[in-house]
Design a protein around this motif. Structure first.
Motif, PDB file in Angstrom:
ATOM      1  N   LYS A  50       0.831  -1.213   0.000  1.00  0.00           N
ATOM      2  CA  LYS A  50       0.000   0.000   0.000  1.00  0.00           C
ATOM      3  C   LYS A  50       0.860   1.255   0.000  1.00  0.00           C
ATOM      4  N   ALA A  53       2.203   1.684  -3.483  1.00  0.00           N
ATOM      5  CA  ALA A  53       1.166   2.122  -4.429  1.00  0.00           C
ATOM      6  C   ALA A  53       0.649   3.521  -4.093  1.00  0.00           C
ATOM      7  N   LEU A  55      -1.028   4.433  -1.424  1.00  0.00           N
ATOM      8  CA  LEU A  55      -2.312   4.450  -0.710  1.00  0.00           C
ATOM      9  C   LEU A  55      -2.114   4.726   0.772  1.00  0.00           C
ATOM     10  N   ALA A  56      -0.922   4.481   1.262  1.00  0.00           N
ATOM     11  CA  ALA A  56      -0.614   4.764   2.666  1.00  0.00           C
ATOM     12  C   ALA A  56       0.704   5.512   2.700  1.00  0.00           C
ATOM     13  N   ILE A  81       1.379   2.756 -12.494  1.00  0.00           N
ATOM     14  CA  ILE A  81       1.271   1.506 -11.738  1.00  0.00           C
ATOM     15  C   ILE A  81      -0.079   0.828 -11.932  1.00  0.00           C
ATOM     16  N   TYR A  83      -2.507  -2.027  -9.659  1.00  0.00           N
ATOM     17  CA  TYR A  83      -2.570  -2.551  -8.288  1.00  0.00           C
ATOM     18  C   TYR A  83      -3.764  -3.484  -8.145  1.00  0.00           C
ATOM     19  N   PRO A  85      -5.691  -5.293  -5.195  1.00  0.00           N
ATOM     20  CA  PRO A  85      -5.787  -5.423  -3.740  1.00  0.00           C
ATOM     21  C   PRO A  85      -5.947  -6.881  -3.329  1.00  0.00           C
ATOM     22  N   ALA A  89     -12.431  -5.486  -4.854  1.00  0.00           N
ATOM     23  CA  ALA A  89     -13.859  -5.196  -4.806  1.00  0.00           C
ATOM     24  C   ALA A  89     -14.204  -4.331  -6.014  1.00  0.00           C
ATOM     25  N   PHE A  90     -15.425  -4.487  -6.462  1.00  0.00           N
ATOM     26  CA  PHE A  90     -15.873  -3.765  -7.648  1.00  0.00           C
ATOM     27  C   PHE A  90     -17.244  -3.188  -7.374  1.00  0.00           C
ATOM     28  N   TYR A  91     -17.750  -2.415  -8.348  1.00  0.00           N
ATOM     29  CA  TYR A  91     -19.150  -2.031  -8.263  1.00  0.00           C
ATOM     30  C   TYR A  91     -19.934  -3.227  -8.790  1.00  0.00           C
ATOM     31  N   GLN A 150      -8.206  -5.134 -14.499  1.00  0.00           N
ATOM     32  CA  GLN A 150      -8.300  -3.701 -14.186  1.00  0.00           C
ATOM     33  C   GLN A 150      -6.932  -3.144 -13.799  1.00  0.00           C
TER      34      GLN A 150
END
Lengths: 309, 252
Positions: A50, A53, A55-56, A81, A83, A85, A89-91, A150
């Motif tokens: 993370k 990428a 994110l953190a 990049i 990534y 996870p 998760a998706f819609y 994705q």
């Protein structure tokens, strides 16, 4: 050609309250390398990914990915990049194709490019038939493959995959490993896993993380050498003679055992024995049908590294 | 921005939120003139003791239209909060926000797209409900001045948009939809109570917009509306900015 470091982590610390999740994590990854990022659960693999990428944020230390200082400007690294996870998760109300189109839109791909890229990726991850079904109805393996698609939408320079195969059944795992194998020709792949056999199959290098510290970084060949057990197995041809007298006088010799037609030799110095043992046997007129150094598998190395405090 | 707007529109379409919110507002809007019209009938049918005399003055059309806003302020606002409260929180919890925000999509764009789409939905639902209600008032009760209604609506709508902004902020702050919705509801109640602090606050706070809109229906000229309008505009901006700052510091 000059080989560039694609990922550079220098002295990265990450705290969650009083928990020190990462402590001075330091490593470098060269371009187009496939890295297996290993470690027991809770070692800090996901946290590291993370941070890489963007994110953190690390509490301390330098992070560079694709030439961008991620800690300072995470938004600048995003175009380069991909990534996946740990639990993608998706819609769920979208179809697989719609989700990929949406992702392509975030990268501002043109309509034409989008259609082409989405079609390609669906084909590649084997979701062409399910492309127009709602993601909510996908199986775990399909979601994982959509997750990979994705992550690839922008043809990333660096691809981060957090436990891409751990939650899959053997067939799904095989498919995803095959995908990673194809991808590593085009991009730098950095994937975490605790399934060591998988890393053994596809990566060039491994980094072992434990309790927030890098315990080891090495290529698979280096591992073979460093952790090779000092044991050789030789199948002796039945009609051939075997004299062990000169073997026993060698400085690198330790002991031997004969079981049926298999000679097992334990040595003190693997490196010397590796070159001298077969020559010695041949000189004495011994014919052998199989000669093998017992090579350690990654699992043995891993346990050795992790338990060797 | 385009991709995100498209996604949000598609989401309210697929989740039937586009139907739900307008239906509630139309229901509330039509309910007022109809119940005003039927009130004498209802009372007549009620088993009252013999000899009870109730006199109801015929309602003025402006009163009926004003009472629609009263309905919107309660159930309408609640519905808006219910529809919006999950928009950020749910995406954070499911993990989809992580996968989306790792792509080149600014967190500001992410929030703004949601704000735009939900504001649009809310405004459309409110206009539909209000005009439906006013139309029935015109038929059942008496002549309605459409120009006053239009101006009143213009003054009232920013208040509902403010509710959307509040809910987007709470949805960003919390990971639980329920916490987000509850906090949003409490904030709205607090805001509607603020005008009662005194004459000065009545002129400033967003709750004043309802009052102003009501007086506009009555064709009265009251305090200049631009003060609370400007203040609401400022609040909406500040709330969205706060949501953005909060999302920036969150690690997904």
């Amino acid at each position: 050609m000059l080989e560039m470091a694609e990922i550079r982590c220098q002295g990265v610390d990450k705290h969650f309250g009083s928990l020190k999740a990462l402590r001075g994590v330091t490593f470098e990854v060269k371009e187009r390398t496939c890295i297996g990022f290993l470690g027991p659960n809770g070692a800090g693999k996901t946290t590291t990914i993370k941070i890489l990428a963007g994110l953190a944020r690390p509490n301390r230390g330098e992070v560079e990915v694709a030439g961008v200082n991620v800690a300072n400007s995470p938004e600048k690294v995003r175009p380069y990049i991909g990534y996946l996870p740990q639990a993608p998760a998706f819609y769920n109300w979208m179809s697989g194709a719609e989700y990929l189109e949406f992702c392509a839109g975030l990268f501002k791909l043109s309509r034409k490019e989008t259609a082409k890229r989405v079609g390609e990726l669906l084909e590649r991850v084997g979701l062409t038939e399910a492309a127009h079904r709602r993601i909510g109805g996908y199986s775990g393996g399909m979601k994982q493959r959509l997750g990979i698609a994705q992550a690839l939408i922008n043809k990333p320079q660096v691809l981060f995959l957090d436990e891409p195969v751990s939650a899959l059944d053997p067939i799904g795992r095989h498919e995803v490993l095959q995908l990673i194998r194809e991808m590593k020709r085009e991009t730098t792949v950095f994937f975490s896993t605790h399934v060591l056999n998988d890393a053994d199959q596809i990566c060039d290098e491994v980094i072992i993380l434990q309790q927030g510290e890098v315990k080891l970084q090495a290529t698979l060949e280096e591992l073979q050498e460093r952790y090779a057990a000092p044991v050789f197995e030789i199948d002796i041809d039945q009609d051939s003679s075997l004299s062990l007298s000169s073997l026993q006088t060698q400085p690198w010799y330790q002991s031997h055992r004969i079981t049926g037609s298999v000679l097992t030799v334990v040595v003190k110095d693997v490196k010397t024995a590796k070159s001298e043992l077969p020559r010695l046997l041949v000189e004495q007129g011994t014919v052998f049908t199989r000669y093998q150094m017992q090579s350690p598998n990654l699992e043995q190395v891993f346990l050795q590294v992790v338990n060797n405090q | 921005m385009k991709a995100m707007l498209k996604k949000e529109f598609l989401e309210i379409l697929r989740s039937y939120r586009w139907l739900l919110l307008p239906i509630v507002f139309v229901f509330l809007g039509l309910g007022q003139p109809i119940s005003f019209k039927l009130m004498p009938q209802i009372l007549k049918n009620a088993s009252l003791p013999a000899g009870t005399v109730i006199q109801i003055p015929p309602p003025a059309p402006a009163d009926v239209v004003s009472s629609i806003l009263g309905q919107f302020n309660q159930l309408g606002v609640l519905m808006v909060i219910l529809v919006v409260m999950g928009t950020v929180a749910q995406e954070k919890v499911s993990g989809v926000a992580e996968g989306v925000l790792v792509k080149p999509l600014g967190k500001g764009t992410f929030l703004t797209a949601k704000f735009i789409v939900y504001s649009f939905l809310t405004v459309a639902a409110c206009l539909l409900g209000l005009s439906g209600g006013a139309y029935y008032t015109d038929i059942l009760i008496g002549h309605v001045d459409w120009q006053q209604i239009a101006i009143g609506a213009l003054v009232y709508l920013p208040y509902l948009v403010l509710v959307v902004a509040i809910t987007i902020l709470t949805s960003t702050l919390f990971s639980s939809q329920v916490a987000a919705g509850g906090t949003a509801l409490l904030s709205v109640v607090a805001i509607s109570l603020l005008p009662k602090l005194g004459a000065w606050s009545n002129k400033l706070f967003p709750g004043a917009l309802t009052t102003q809109a009501t007086s506009l229906f009555h064709a009265e000229t009251l305090d200049p509306v631009w003060v609370p309008l400007a203040f609401v505009g400022f609040l909406i901006f500040a709330l969205l900015a706060a949501a953005w700052l909060s999302l920036r510091t969150q690690e997904l």
